[in-house]
Design an enzyme around this catalytic site. Structure first.
Site, PDB file in Angstrom:
ATOM      1  N   CYS A   1       7.152 -30.344  15.559  1.00  0.00           N
ATOM      2  CA  CYS A   1       8.406 -30.122  14.843  1.00  0.00           C
ATOM      3  C   CYS A   1       8.263 -29.064  13.766  1.00  0.00           C
ATOM      4  O   CYS A   1       8.104 -29.358  12.591  1.00  0.00           O
ATOM      5  CB  CYS A   1       8.957 -31.405  14.226  1.00  0.00           C
ATOM      6  SG  CYS A   1      10.742 -31.351  14.050  1.00  0.00           S
TER       7      CYS A   1
ATOM      8  N   HIS B   1       3.229 -27.188  19.221  1.00  0.00           N
ATOM      9  CA  HIS B   1       4.440 -26.661  18.621  1.00  0.00           C
ATOM     10  C   HIS B   1       5.613 -27.470  19.149  1.00  0.00           C
ATOM     11  O   HIS B   1       5.550 -28.029  20.255  1.00  0.00           O
ATOM     12  CB  HIS B   1       4.649 -25.195  19.026  1.00  0.00           C
ATOM     13  CG  HIS B   1       3.732 -24.239  18.310  1.00  0.00           C
ATOM     14  ND1 HIS B   1       3.782 -24.042  16.957  1.00  0.00           N
ATOM     15  CD2 HIS B   1       2.756 -23.433  18.777  1.00  0.00           C
ATOM     16  CE1 HIS B   1       2.866 -23.140  16.609  1.00  0.00           C
ATOM     17  NE2 HIS B   1       2.220 -22.758  17.701  1.00  0.00           N
TER      18      HIS B   1
END
Lengths: 274, 274
Positions: B130, B90
């Site tokens: 992202c 993440h």
């Protein structure tokens, strides 16, 4: 596999376009130094891009709001195959400054070009800015925008079929001379070289990387280090040739930003730069 | 014109290397969801890169500090011609998260590769991270670093002769499936295609842009829009072929990341993708 969506414009009166916004003179009290060399950059860009069939518009020394407006207006028109946007000014991370010292967010400029007029067209931005922290101290980005408001990451605001070339000069003076900036002058040189306009865009931009990186190294030692060199970001999904002029202008099937997904030839080839 | 500085390594025992750091499981209480598909990505990367002659190291589910350490250690070794770094987790703008939820600044990771061991070598990073703001709300970058401390712009921390490919999925779920992420799986597919490993790196990455962009569009409408697609940043100054396996391994003059600054052939060529 998906279809190929050619950026085909049947209307022969529509040309490619370039918008060049440069700020060489800032309002008194803004603590932003005059940028010599801007005019020389503009002159050469105008001359060379015009020769390559672009309709070129140059706007100098405008305020931040006017920079936004100028690009917004351009993004609503269309082009034959390609739009080139050049911004030359002092800058900070993610922003450049208008003549009034106001900050222009690059992410916002790029985002204008997501609209329908520019869909399937090739977009190339060149950003001659991004000053080093070691020079020109005291310049701050305009505080009128906050992190929250500014949610868009600069990198990810770049539309599809778009590349952005950054001069990235942490050490600004190294790249701007009275004779013009390294980035723009190198770009112009390459477009004047034999075969230069025929280069696929990422190949052309990689050559700019090479030439600016090594020209710079050979000149000054005070700002030395390998990081003073350009880089480019690309969201092109095709191989495009935006500066290629075809012998047969009427051959529209080849005339636009030619789309090719091709095999890399395995034979080695001669260098064209010596 | 400057000389060409070939990334030549005479020692035949030195291989190309890849470091893959992926985080699929986060510590309880970190509010970061499990990432299915990570193992599948790792397996394929290991298989394909190994076949292409890379020495591949995979590290999973480590903390932020350990991610820094892993890349720092790798950056001090050398490679034959090319280093590939993959980070899958993440993320937020400019950072990815370790298993402990700690933020890893990508700019810092890249900056390690400016050292002498990696000079003149090709470096490729792939960032499968992202996440979009619309999903997984509540995750914030670790507040232990401030803007002042973090003076380096991510974009400009990328060393010379380096490219970074970003998955850029504002809408994370769209790109990560139990069968693996769009970015990594597309990369692997291309390297398994005939001619794929022979592609010049920017050409290979442009194909990834194309395939991920259009695969994505054809699948889901809820997260629609053209901005959900990868992009890459390059500071390569040469055309490099890091995945090409030469028939004659002993022909070292061609075996390394082949350096070519070449003329673009003007004839049109057949597409290899149909």
């Amino acid at each position: 596999m998906p279809f190929f969506n050619f950026p085909f414009t049947a209307d022969k009166t529509v040309k490619n376009r370039a918008l060049i916004v440069s700020v060489g003179n800032f309002y008194p009290g803004e603590d932003l130094s005059k940028r010599h060399g801007v005019k020389r950059d503009n002159q050469r860009l105008h001359e060379i891009l015009s020769k390559l069939g672009f309709s070129v518009k140059i706007i100098m020394d405008i305020e931040a709001d006017e920079i936004y407006e100028a690009f917004k207006a351009e993004s609503k028109k269309t082009v034959k195959d390609c739009f080139v946007g050049v911004i030359s000014s002092h800058g900070e991370e993610g922003v450049v400054f208008g003549a009034d010292g106001g900050a222009v967010k690059l992410a916002e400029i790029y985002s204008y070009f997501r609209g329908p007029s520019m869909a399937d067209k090739s977009k190339l931005f060149m950003i001659q800015a991004c000053r080093g922290h070691g020079l020109d101290e005291g310049v701050e980005a305009d505080s009128s925008f906050s992190e929250e408001e500014d949610g868009v990451c600069e990198l990810f605001s770049i539309p599809i079929d778009t590349a952005v070339m950054y001069a990235t000069s942490p050490g600004y003076g190294a790249f701007m001379h009275p004779a013009g900036s390294e980035l723009i002058q190198t770009f112009c040189n390459l477009l004047e070289e034999e075969g230069g306009p025929d280069l696929e865009i990422t190949r052309l931009l990689t050559r700019i990387n090479f030439q600016v990186a090594y020209n710079f190294k050979s000149r000054g030692k005070t700002l030395g280090g390998k990081k003073q060199m350009p880089c480019f970001v690309t969201r092109f999904t095709r191989e495009v040739f935006p500066f290629r002029k075809m012998a047969a202008e009427e051959d529209l099937s080849l005339n636009f930003a030619a789309t090719q997904l091709i095999d890399e030839p395995k034979r080695s080839r001669k260098s064209s730069i010596s």
